[in-house]
Design a protein around this motif. Structure first.
Motif, PDB file in Angstrom:
ATOM      1  N   GLY A 228       0.809  -1.212   0.000  1.00  0.00           N
ATOM      2  CA  GLY A 228       0.000   0.000   0.000  1.00  0.00           C
ATOM      3  C   GLY A 228       0.844   1.264   0.000  1.00  0.00           C
ATOM      4  O   GLY A 228       2.010   1.257   0.385  1.00  0.00           O
ATOM      5  N   GLU A 229       0.232   2.352  -0.470  1.00  0.00           N
ATOM      6  CA  GLU A 229       0.873   3.664  -0.436  1.00  0.00           C
ATOM      7  C   GLU A 229       0.189   4.518   0.629  1.00  0.00           C
ATOM      8  O   GLU A 229      -0.996   4.325   0.912  1.00  0.00           O
ATOM      9  N   LEU A 230       0.936   5.442   1.191  1.00  0.00           N
ATOM     10  CA  LEU A 230       0.413   6.239   2.302  1.00  0.00           C
ATOM     11  C   LEU A 230      -0.833   7.024   1.905  1.00  0.00           C
ATOM     12  O   LEU A 230      -0.859   7.703   0.882  1.00  0.00           O
ATOM     13  N   SER A 231      -1.855   6.891   2.741  1.00  0.00           N
ATOM     14  CA  SER A 231      -3.101   7.627   2.537  1.00  0.00           C
ATOM     15  C   SER A 231      -3.575   8.075   3.917  1.00  0.00           C
ATOM     16  O   SER A 231      -4.347   7.387   4.576  1.00  0.00           O
ATOM     17  N   PRO A 232      -3.088   9.234   4.393  1.00  0.00           N
ATOM     18  CA  PRO A 232      -3.372   9.641   5.768  1.00  0.00           C
ATOM     19  C   PRO A 232      -4.843   9.900   6.039  1.00  0.00           C
ATOM     20  O   PRO A 232      -5.575  10.356   5.169  1.00  0.00           O
ATOM     21  N   GLU A 233      -5.242   9.576   7.262  1.00  0.00           N
ATOM     22  CA  GLU A 233      -6.602   9.811   7.733  1.00  0.00           C
ATOM     23  C   GLU A 233      -6.704  11.290   8.105  1.00  0.00           C
ATOM     24  O   GLU A 233      -6.227  11.711   9.150  1.00  0.00           O
ATOM     25  N   THR A 234      -7.305  12.081   7.220  1.00  0.00           N
ATOM     26  CA  THR A 234      -7.146  13.540   7.288  1.00  0.00           C
ATOM     27  C   THR A 234      -7.823  14.203   8.484  1.00  0.00           C
ATOM     28  O   THR A 234      -7.467  15.318   8.843  1.00  0.00           O
ATOM     29  N   SER A 235      -8.777  13.558   9.127  1.00  0.00           N
ATOM     30  CA  SER A 235      -9.411  14.183  10.292  1.00  0.00           C
ATOM     31  C   SER A 235      -8.497  14.137  11.517  1.00  0.00           C
ATOM     32  O   SER A 235      -8.652  14.916  12.452  1.00  0.00           O
ATOM     33  N   GLU A 236      -7.520  13.214  11.499  1.00  0.00           N
ATOM     34  CA  GLU A 236      -6.622  13.049  12.649  1.00  0.00           C
ATOM     35  C   GLU A 236      -5.196  13.526  12.360  1.00  0.00           C
ATOM     36  O   GLU A 236      -4.497  13.995  13.250  1.00  0.00           O
TER      37      GLU A 236
END
Length: 250
Positions: free
Chosen positions: A216-224
């Motif tokens: 997988g490639e980084l996909s940050p959880e944007t609310s946190e």
């Protein structure tokens, strides 16, 4: 009723401990402890004679004597202060006592048990023991880089490891995989336990792990998360303070 002469005296304001800092870190004397009681600035206090300490929490505006200062308990971990473990217990129990003042079953006031570390309800007989919130923290590696995140709502100026609370019904390893997938969008393998630390801010037991990137490639959880990056060891960003679990892992 317990002798303050032979006991360690832990006086807390929030997560900070009152200490005298000279060549060594020294705990308050009996007279300082008695002054806090005399001036009615203690919000709670208790003793554990078998552990040889007395703990007190004081109000925010409590004045302190010359030569003393408030020091974050996690700083004392970094200083290798010999009484850090017992001070951590004292703070955890103060936090627990503050939270468990009334019975969750019938609403009556709780009292200290006489024969064990517990709060009891005289009205309905319910017993409440100190609760721990288990949480995991993980350092993920990919080849010669480590994964660090800058969070939105806490410690926003530093990069740290991914972490999260263990949910009902899941193993710690499942929590590691789930949190990494939720926060970073990647899968991991080789999840290895490194160690644990009581983190009484207010009641966590931190379980530390390492893991390796699998896919997988980084996909940050944007609310946190504000920022999520792979860092090489020779170019690390601002890190958590010495004494923290995250810094020890890194």
């Amino acid at each position: 009723s317990h002798s303050a002469d032979t006991h360690s005296l832990f006086i807390f304001k929030g997560n900070s401990l009152l200490v005298e800092v000279s060549e060594n870190i020294v705990l308050p004397t009996k007279s300082i402890y008695e002054k806090f009681l005399e001036y009615h600035v203690a919000s709670d206090w208790f003793a554990e004679p078998e552990q040889k300490y007395i703990a007190m929490s004081v109000e925010e505006d409590a004045a302190i004597p010359p030569g003393y200062r408030w020091m974050f308990l996690r700083e004392l971990i970094a200083y290798r202060f010999p009484e850090t473990i017992i001070a951590s217990r004292a703070l955890a129990l103060l936090n627990w006592r503050k939270k468990y003042r009334f019975c969750g079953k019938c609403g009556q006031q709780l009292h200290d048990a006489s024969d064990e570390t517990a709060r009891v309800c005289i009205h309905c007989g319910s017993i409440f023991y100190p609760a721990l919130s288990p949480a995991m923290i993980v350092l993920v590696q990919r080849e010669d880089k480590i994964l660090l995140a800058r969070h939105k709502h806490r410690n926003t100026d530093i990069f740290t490891c991914l972490a999260g609370y263990i949910e009902a019904g899941e193993s710690v390893e499942h929590c590691v995989s789930r949190e990494v997938m939720e926060e970073a969008g990647i899968t991991v393998r080789d999840i290895r336990y490194v160690g644990s630390r009581s983190w009484p801010f207010p009641d966590q037991l931190m379980l530390a792990f390492t893991a390796h990137w699998e896919s997988g490639e980084l996909s940050p959880e944007t609310s946190e998360i504000n920022e999520l990056r792979w860092f090489p060891r020779d170019n690390l960003p601002p890190l958590p303070p010495i004494g923290s679990v995250a810094r020890a892992l890194i």
